[in-house]
Design a protein around this motif. Structure first.
Motif, short mmCIF file in Angstrom:
data_model
loop_
_atom_site.label_atom_id
_atom_site.label_comp_id
_atom_site.label_asym_id
_atom_site.label_seq_id
_atom_site.Cartn_x
_atom_site.Cartn_y
_atom_site.Cartn_z
N MET A 1 37.67 29.04 29.61
CA MET A 1 38.98 29.63 29.84
C MET A 1 38.95 31.11 29.47
N LYS A 2 39.53 31.96 30.32
CA LYS A 2 39.59 33.39 30.06
C LYS A 2 40.71 33.67 29.07
N GLN A 3 40.41 34.45 28.06
CA GLN A 3 41.35 34.72 26.99
C GLN A 3 42.12 36.01 27.26
N ASN A 4 43.43 35.96 27.04
CA ASN A 4 44.27 37.14 27.24
C ASN A 4 45.23 37.28 26.07
N ILE A 5 44.69 37.61 24.91
CA ILE A 5 45.52 37.72 23.71
C ILE A 5 46.41 38.95 23.74
N TYR A 6 46.04 39.94 24.54
CA TYR A 6 46.78 41.20 24.54
C TYR A 6 48.13 41.10 25.25
N ASP A 7 48.37 40.02 25.95
CA ASP A 7 49.70 39.81 26.53
C ASP A 7 50.56 38.91 25.65
N ASN A 8 50.03 38.52 24.48
CA ASN A 8 50.84 37.88 23.46
C ASN A 8 51.63 38.98 22.75
N GLU A 9 52.95 38.86 22.71
CA GLU A 9 53.80 39.93 22.20
C GLU A 9 53.47 40.30 20.75
N THR A 10 53.27 39.29 19.91
CA THR A 10 52.96 39.54 18.51
C THR A 10 51.65 40.29 18.37
N PHE A 11 50.63 39.84 19.08
CA PHE A 11 49.33 40.48 19.02
C PHE A 11 49.39 41.90 19.57
N PHE A 12 50.01 42.06 20.72
CA PHE A 12 50.05 43.36 21.37
C PHE A 12 50.77 44.39 20.52
N ASN A 13 51.88 43.99 19.92
CA ASN A 13 52.63 44.92 19.08
C ASN A 13 51.82 45.34 17.85
N GLY A 14 51.16 44.38 17.21
CA GLY A 14 50.35 44.68 16.04
C GLY A 14 49.16 45.55 16.39
N TYR A 15 48.49 45.20 17.47
CA TYR A 15 47.31 45.96 17.90
C TYR A 15 47.70 47.38 18.32
N SER A 16 48.78 47.51 19.07
CA SER A 16 49.21 48.83 19.54
C SER A 16 49.56 49.74 18.38
N LYS A 17 50.24 49.19 17.39
CA LYS A 17 50.61 49.98 16.21
C LYS A 17 49.36 50.46 15.47
N LEU A 18 48.37 49.58 15.37
CA LEU A 18 47.12 49.94 14.70
C LEU A 18 46.41 51.07 15.44
N ARG A 19 46.25 50.93 16.75
CA ARG A 19 45.50 51.93 17.51
C ARG A 19 46.21 53.28 17.55
N LYS A 20 47.53 53.24 17.61
CA LYS A 20 48.29 54.50 17.66
C LYS A 20 48.23 55.24 16.33
N SER A 21 47.87 54.55 15.25
CA SER A 21 47.76 55.21 13.96
C SER A 21 46.63 56.23 13.94
N GLY A 22 45.61 56.00 14.75
CA GLY A 22 44.46 56.90 14.79
C GLY A 22 43.56 56.79 13.57
N VAL A 23 43.82 55.80 12.75
CA VAL A 23 43.02 55.61 11.53
C VAL A 23 42.46 54.19 11.58
N THR A 24 41.40 54.02 12.36
CA THR A 24 40.84 52.69 12.60
C THR A 24 39.31 52.75 12.64
N TYR A 25 38.72 51.57 12.59
CA TYR A 25 37.27 51.46 12.77
C TYR A 25 36.86 51.98 14.14
N ASN A 26 37.72 51.78 15.15
CA ASN A 26 37.42 52.29 16.49
C ASN A 26 37.28 53.81 16.48
N ASP A 27 38.23 54.47 15.84
CA ASP A 27 38.26 55.93 15.85
C ASP A 27 37.09 56.55 15.11
#
Length: 244
Positions: A1-27
């Motif tokens: 099954m293909k996973q699409n967690i980013y269209d889960n509202e709770t996940f998307f809101n939490g993830y978006s807030k994290l990435r917009k902070s600019g202070v992450t492991y990704n950055d």
């Protein structure tokens, strides 16, 4: 099954807030490493597998790419990408990596940032990548390091009574397959593969290895996120560059 967690509202809101902070492991760890592996973007056709909100696609255009196709399974991500990172040289497509069909198209560079560890059928993906690459084309991707994904509990730091990290536990390494964890929501699925499986699948599909990076934080990251010093003890990510 293909996973699409980013269209889960709770996940998307939490993830978006994290990435917009600019202070992450990704950055501070993953993105500097994957960008360092790119030879040249000028005049190149780029395929971005798991493009998210389009930040990397926009980076490619800003650095001379002639065309970028960004795909993502999440409608939330694609909608945000078309609003925030729209450009005449970027085409966004809402589709899963597994279902991607791009007949009669070839790409000079295929890039995937932290998406492939969500894909169940890794050999099929690499076969598809090989078909989509031009001769001498580059395939560059980042994933969570196999050390991170190995242990089934996926909560591997052992700490003392004061919360100081003592050591990192590695277990179940040779047992490949599905792993689940809580990340904003329960049941986020990733797939663990050994280092040898990751590398040999590329080789078996005729791709030549050019670079392997187990990145540490850039200096700015250590200033803003002191805990990134632990990347010296255990890498979070693996970046691989190969060429057709």
């Amino acid at each position: 099954m293909k996973q699409n967690i980013y269209d889960n509202e709770t996940f998307f809101n939490g993830y978006s807030k994290l990435r917009k902070s600019g202070v992450t492991y990704n950055d501070f760890v993953e993105q500097p490493a994957i960008k360092s592996a790119i030879s040249n973007l000028h005049g190149k056709n780029i395929l971005d597998l798991g493009c998210g909100t389009g930040q990397f696609a926009k980076y490619c255009v800003a650095n001379g790419a002639s065309k970028v196709v960004g795909i993502d399974i999440s409608r939330n991500m694609i909608e945000q990408a078309t609003k925030e990172n729209k450009h005449e040289k970027i085409e966004y497509m809402c589709t899963s990596i597994e279902d991607l069909e791009l007949p009669n198209q070839k790409f000079d560079v295929i890039i995937s940032s932290l998406a492939i560890h969500y894909i169940d059928d890794y050999p099929a993906l690499i076969e598809k990548v090989n078909q989509l690459l031009t001769t001498n084309g580059e395939f560059i991707f980042s994933i969570e390091h196999p050390i991170v994904t190995a242990r089934k509990e996926m909560n591997n730091w052992f700490k003392d009574e004061e919360g100081n990290r003592l050591h990192y536990a590695l277990d179940n390494y040779q047992e490949e397959g599905k792993r689940e964890q809580h990340w904003y929501i329960d049941g986020v699925v990733k797939y663990h593969r050994t280092f040898s499986t990751i590398i040999n699948t590329l080789i078996h599909n005729g791709l030549k290895l050019e670079q392997i990076i187990e990145p540490q934080s850039i200096p700015e990251g250590l200033e803003q996120m002191p805990k990134l010093i632990n990347e010296k003890r255990r890498p979070s990510f693996l970046v691989i560059k190969s060429r057709k």
